[in-house]
Design an enzyme around this catalytic site. Structure first.
Site, PDB file in Angstrom:
ATOM      1  N   LYS A  15      14.396   2.966  30.154  1.00  0.00           N
ATOM      2  CA  LYS A  15      14.882   1.781  29.427  1.00  0.00           C
ATOM      3  C   LYS A  15      14.378   0.496  30.090  1.00  0.00           C
ATOM      4  O   LYS A  15      13.850  -0.392  29.421  1.00  0.00           O
ATOM      5  CB  LYS A  15      16.430   1.766  29.372  1.00  0.00           C
ATOM      6  CG  LYS A  15      17.029   3.015  28.752  1.00  0.00           C
ATOM      7  CD  LYS A  15      18.539   2.967  28.707  1.00  0.00           C
ATOM      8  CE  LYS A  15      19.212   3.000  30.057  1.00  0.00           C
ATOM      9  NZ  LYS A  15      19.031   4.265  30.807  1.00  0.00           N
TER      10      LYS A  15
ATOM     11  N   ARG B 262      27.805   1.587  26.429  1.00  0.00           N
ATOM     12  CA  ARG B 262      27.667   2.869  27.097  1.00  0.00           C
ATOM     13  C   ARG B 262      28.862   3.766  26.837  1.00  0.00           C
ATOM     14  O   ARG B 262      28.912   4.873  27.344  1.00  0.00           O
ATOM     15  CB  ARG B 262      27.608   2.575  28.587  1.00  0.00           C
ATOM     16  CG  ARG B 262      26.594   3.311  29.376  1.00  0.00           C
ATOM     17  CD  ARG B 262      26.805   2.868  30.796  1.00  0.00           C
ATOM     18  NE  ARG B 262      25.856   3.457  31.651  1.00  0.00           N
ATOM     19  CZ  ARG B 262      24.704   2.892  31.979  1.00  0.00           C
ATOM     20  NH1 ARG B 262      24.376   1.734  31.501  1.00  0.00           N
ATOM     21  NH2 ARG B 262      23.909   3.523  32.801  1.00  0.00           N
TER      22      ARG B 262
ATOM     23  N   ARG C 157      12.411   6.555  42.170  1.00  0.00           N
ATOM     24  CA  ARG C 157      12.209   5.171  41.696  1.00  0.00           C
ATOM     25  C   ARG C 157      12.322   4.201  42.880  1.00  0.00           C
ATOM     26  O   ARG C 157      13.134   4.378  43.776  1.00  0.00           O
ATOM     27  CB  ARG C 157      13.285   4.804  40.670  1.00  0.00           C
ATOM     28  CG  ARG C 157      13.315   3.300  40.379  1.00  0.00           C
ATOM     29  CD  ARG C 157      14.336   2.878  39.363  1.00  0.00           C
ATOM     30  NE  ARG C 157      15.514   3.692  39.355  1.00  0.00           N
ATOM     31  CZ  ARG C 157      16.269   3.903  38.280  1.00  0.00           C
ATOM     32  NH1 ARG C 157      15.939   3.350  37.145  1.00  0.00           N
ATOM     33  NH2 ARG C 157      17.331   4.649  38.361  1.00  0.00           N
TER      34      ARG C 157
ATOM     35  N   ARG D 157      17.616   2.300  45.029  1.00  0.00           N
ATOM     36  CA  ARG D 157      18.984   2.040  44.567  1.00  0.00           C
ATOM     37  C   ARG D 157      19.998   3.004  45.184  1.00  0.00           C
ATOM     38  O   ARG D 157      19.718   4.194  45.331  1.00  0.00           O
ATOM     39  CB  ARG D 157      19.036   2.146  43.038  1.00  0.00           C
ATOM     40  CG  ARG D 157      18.771   0.828  42.349  1.00  0.00           C
ATOM     41  CD  ARG D 157      18.583   0.935  40.875  1.00  0.00           C
ATOM     42  NE  ARG D 157      19.561   1.735  40.162  1.00  0.00           N
ATOM     43  CZ  ARG D 157      19.564   1.894  38.846  1.00  0.00           C
ATOM     44  NH1 ARG D 157      18.635   1.298  38.109  1.00  0.00           N
ATOM     45  NH2 ARG D 157      20.472   2.627  38.259  1.00  0.00           N
TER      46      ARG D 157
ATOM     47  N   ARG E 255      25.633  10.791  37.007  1.00  0.00           N
ATOM     48  CA  ARG E 255      25.293   9.812  35.961  1.00  0.00           C
ATOM     49  C   ARG E 255      24.804  10.522  34.696  1.00  0.00           C
ATOM     50  O   ARG E 255      25.113  10.102  33.580  1.00  0.00           O
ATOM     51  CB  ARG E 255      24.221   8.841  36.488  1.00  0.00           C
ATOM     52  CG  ARG E 255      24.807   7.837  37.493  1.00  0.00           C
ATOM     53  CD  ARG E 255      23.747   7.191  38.358  1.00  0.00           C
ATOM     54  NE  ARG E 255      22.713   6.530  37.588  1.00  0.00           N
ATOM     55  CZ  ARG E 255      21.505   6.252  38.050  1.00  0.00           C
ATOM     56  NH1 ARG E 255      21.160   6.589  39.284  1.00  0.00           N
ATOM     57  NH2 ARG E 255      20.632   5.649  37.290  1.00  0.00           N
TER      58      ARG E 255
HETATM   59  P1  AP5 Z   1      13.564   3.224  34.467  1.00  0.00           P
HETATM   60  O1  AP5 Z   1      12.778   2.443  33.491  1.00  0.00           O
HETATM   61  O2  AP5 Z   1      14.060   2.509  35.683  1.00  0.00           O
HETATM   62  O3  AP5 Z   1      14.740   4.023  33.723  1.00  0.00           O
HETATM   63  P2  AP5 Z   1      16.129   3.519  33.122  1.00  0.00           P
HETATM   64  O4  AP5 Z   1      16.335   4.232  31.840  1.00  0.00           O
HETATM   65  O5  AP5 Z   1      16.173   2.016  33.087  1.00  0.00           O
HETATM   66  O6  AP5 Z   1      17.064   4.132  34.218  1.00  0.00           O
HETATM   67  P3  AP5 Z   1      18.353   3.592  34.957  1.00  0.00           P
HETATM   68  O7  AP5 Z   1      18.633   4.590  36.025  1.00  0.00           O
HETATM   69  O8  AP5 Z   1      18.196   2.163  35.379  1.00  0.00           O
HETATM   70  O9  AP5 Z   1      19.393   3.708  33.848  1.00  0.00           O
HETATM   71  P4  AP5 Z   1      20.887   3.758  34.028  1.00  0.00           P
HETATM   72  O10 AP5 Z   1      21.319   3.626  32.626  1.00  0.00           O
HETATM   73  O11 AP5 Z   1      21.415   4.929  34.750  1.00  0.00           O
HETATM   74  O12 AP5 Z   1      21.177   2.543  35.025  1.00  0.00           O
HETATM   75  P5  AP5 Z   1      21.800   1.095  34.823  1.00  0.00           P
HETATM   76  O13 AP5 Z   1      21.095   0.183  35.730  1.00  0.00           O
HETATM   77  O14 AP5 Z   1      21.927   0.742  33.382  1.00  0.00           O
HETATM   78  O15 AP5 Z   1      12.674   4.478  34.916  1.00  0.00           O
HETATM   79  C1  AP5 Z   1      13.150   5.395  35.881  1.00  0.00           C
HETATM   80  C2  AP5 Z   1      11.974   5.862  36.758  1.00  0.00           C
HETATM   81  O16 AP5 Z   1      11.090   6.630  35.956  1.00  0.00           O
HETATM   82  C3  AP5 Z   1      11.153   4.727  37.366  1.00  0.00           C
HETATM   83  O17 AP5 Z   1      10.757   5.099  38.645  1.00  0.00           O
HETATM   84  C4  AP5 Z   1       9.958   4.610  36.416  1.00  0.00           C
HETATM   85  O18 AP5 Z   1       8.800   4.151  37.096  1.00  0.00           O
HETATM   86  C5  AP5 Z   1       9.785   6.050  35.954  1.00  0.00           C
HETATM   87  N1  AP5 Z   1       9.307   6.146  34.581  1.00  0.00           N
HETATM   88  C6  AP5 Z   1       9.606   5.330  33.536  1.00  0.00           C
HETATM   89  N2  AP5 Z   1       8.982   5.742  32.428  1.00  0.00           N
HETATM   90  C7  AP5 Z   1       8.281   6.856  32.790  1.00  0.00           C
HETATM   91  C8  AP5 Z   1       7.444   7.746  32.079  1.00  0.00           C
HETATM   92  N3  AP5 Z   1       7.191   7.566  30.768  1.00  0.00           N
HETATM   93  N4  AP5 Z   1       6.906   8.809  32.749  1.00  0.00           N
HETATM   94  C9  AP5 Z   1       7.153   8.986  34.073  1.00  0.00           C
HETATM   95  N5  AP5 Z   1       7.939   8.168  34.814  1.00  0.00           N
HETATM   96  C10 AP5 Z   1       8.495   7.117  34.154  1.00  0.00           C
HETATM   97  O19 AP5 Z   1      23.308   1.352  35.332  1.00  0.00           O
HETATM   98  C11 AP5 Z   1      23.569   1.654  36.681  1.00  0.00           C
HETATM   99  C12 AP5 Z   1      25.079   1.815  36.867  1.00  0.00           C
HETATM  100  O20 AP5 Z   1      25.750   0.579  36.526  1.00  0.00           O
HETATM  101  C13 AP5 Z   1      25.771   2.866  35.978  1.00  0.00           C
HETATM  102  O21 AP5 Z   1      25.695   4.170  36.531  1.00  0.00           O
HETATM  103  C14 AP5 Z   1      27.210   2.312  35.945  1.00  0.00           C
HETATM  104  O22 AP5 Z   1      27.907   2.594  37.126  1.00  0.00           O
HETATM  105  C15 AP5 Z   1      26.984   0.817  35.866  1.00  0.00           C
HETATM  106  N6  AP5 Z   1      26.884   0.342  34.487  1.00  0.00           N
HETATM  107  C16 AP5 Z   1      25.807  -0.245  33.897  1.00  0.00           C
HETATM  108  N7  AP5 Z   1      26.070  -0.555  32.627  1.00  0.00           N
HETATM  109  C17 AP5 Z   1      27.336  -0.151  32.389  1.00  0.00           C
HETATM  110  C18 AP5 Z   1      28.169  -0.164  31.242  1.00  0.00           C
HETATM  111  N8  AP5 Z   1      27.719  -0.652  30.066  1.00  0.00           N
HETATM  112  N9  AP5 Z   1      29.415   0.354  31.346  1.00  0.00           N
HETATM  113  C19 AP5 Z   1      29.866   0.855  32.506  1.00  0.00           C
HETATM  114  N10 AP5 Z   1      29.141   0.914  33.630  1.00  0.00           N
HETATM  115  C20 AP5 Z   1      27.869   0.410  33.576  1.00  0.00           C
END
Ligand code: AP5
Length: 209
Positions: free
Chosen positions: A13, A88, A127, A155, A166
């Site tokens: 994402k 979410r 990552r 992270r 997660r």
């Molecule tokens: P990346 O693009 O970083 O993936 P992402 O989908 O953004 O992954 P996240 O882990 O950031 O998502 P998340 O939803 O768990 O975390 P968030 O920050 O929202 O890519 C991942 C890796 O893969 C990278 O190394 C990239 O280079 C690689 N990659 C990308 N595309 C690729 C491809 N095509 N092929 C190969 N490799 C690839 O949330 C974190 C925490 O915050 C949550 O766990 C929760 O505690 C809290 N939180 C956030 N939002 C909420 C909410 N709305 N409600 C409650 N808690 C929340």
């Protein structure tokens, strides 16, 4: 364009949002980035969020809903926004829906990036993020240049244990929002396996269809 990127942890994402905002010229609003900034600043919200995030849990709905609704009410979102990581949970989706209806606007699209569970752990654990530019790297699939390696951040929730939690949370809490958007006729499914350029083209294609 008012849109949401949905997908499991590590689906890409953040990677895709960084590419798409230049095309659509709308702000990228990542709930995860906002929460991590609050943790870094040591605000009351950040201290509360940190406990849940480190363990791979979700931050309580009331905290996140308030934070995001306040953000999308800002002037720079008047013509659109790209939400990443929010909503979410079903209550978050309903709160967003109610706020947008009240404001007289509607979502154009919800893009679901689909990646099988078995690929997610490796993507997240390896990552690394550049704190200066926000660029997301992967030690194997998108290796960082040597001159930025020393400053990269791993992270706190990208451990094997936290990523497993997660992913489980995604299936139990976030997947239920998919039928909500399917019923509204705005859900667009995209295969998230392949090289990032190909996935960007797939997303643009579903948004233009
Ligand atoms: P990346 O693009 O970083 O993936 P992402 O989908 O953004 O992954 P996240 O882990 O950031 O998502 P998340 O939803 O768990 O975390 P968030 O920050 O929202 O890519 C991942 C890796 O893969 C990278 O190394 C990239 O280079 C690689 N990659 C990308 N595309 C690729 C491809 N095509 N092929 C190969 N490799 C690839 O949330 C974190 C925490 O915050 C949550 O766990 C929760 O505690 C809290 N939180 C956030 N939002 C909420 C909410 N709305 N409600 C409650 N808690 C929340």
């Amino acid at each position: 364009m008012r849109m949401i990127l949905v997908g499991p942890p590590g689906a890409g994402k953040g990677t895709q949002a960084a590419r798409l905002v230049d095309t659509f010229l709308i702000p990228h609003i990542s709930s995860g980035d906002m929460l991590r900034a609050a943790v870094k600043e040591g605000t009351a919200l950040g201290k509360e969020a940190d406990r849940y995030m480190k363990a791979g849990g979700l931050v309580p709905d009331d905290v996140v809903i308030g934070m995001i609704l306040e953000r999308i009410a800002k002037h720079d979102c008047a013509k659109g926004f790209m939400l990443d990581g929010f909503p979410r949970t079903r209550p978050q989706a309903e709160a967003l829906d109610a706020a947008m209806t009240k404001a007289g606007v509607a979502l154009d699209a919800v893009v679901l990036i689909e990646v099988p569970d078995q690929l997610l752990e490796e993507r997240a654990v390896h990552r690394r993020t550049d704190p200066q530019t926000g660029t997301i790297y992967h030690l194997k699939y998108n290796p960082p240049p040597a001159d930025v390696s020393a400053r990269l951040v791993h992270r706190a929730d990208d451990t094997k244990e936290a990523v497993e939690k997660r992913i489980a949370k995604y299936h139990s809490e976030t997947a239920p929002i998919i039928p909500f958007y399917l019923e509204k006729g705005i859900l667009k499914r995209v295969d998230g396996v392949g090289d990032p350029d190909t996935i960007t083209e797939r997303i643009k294609a579903v948004l233009n269809s």
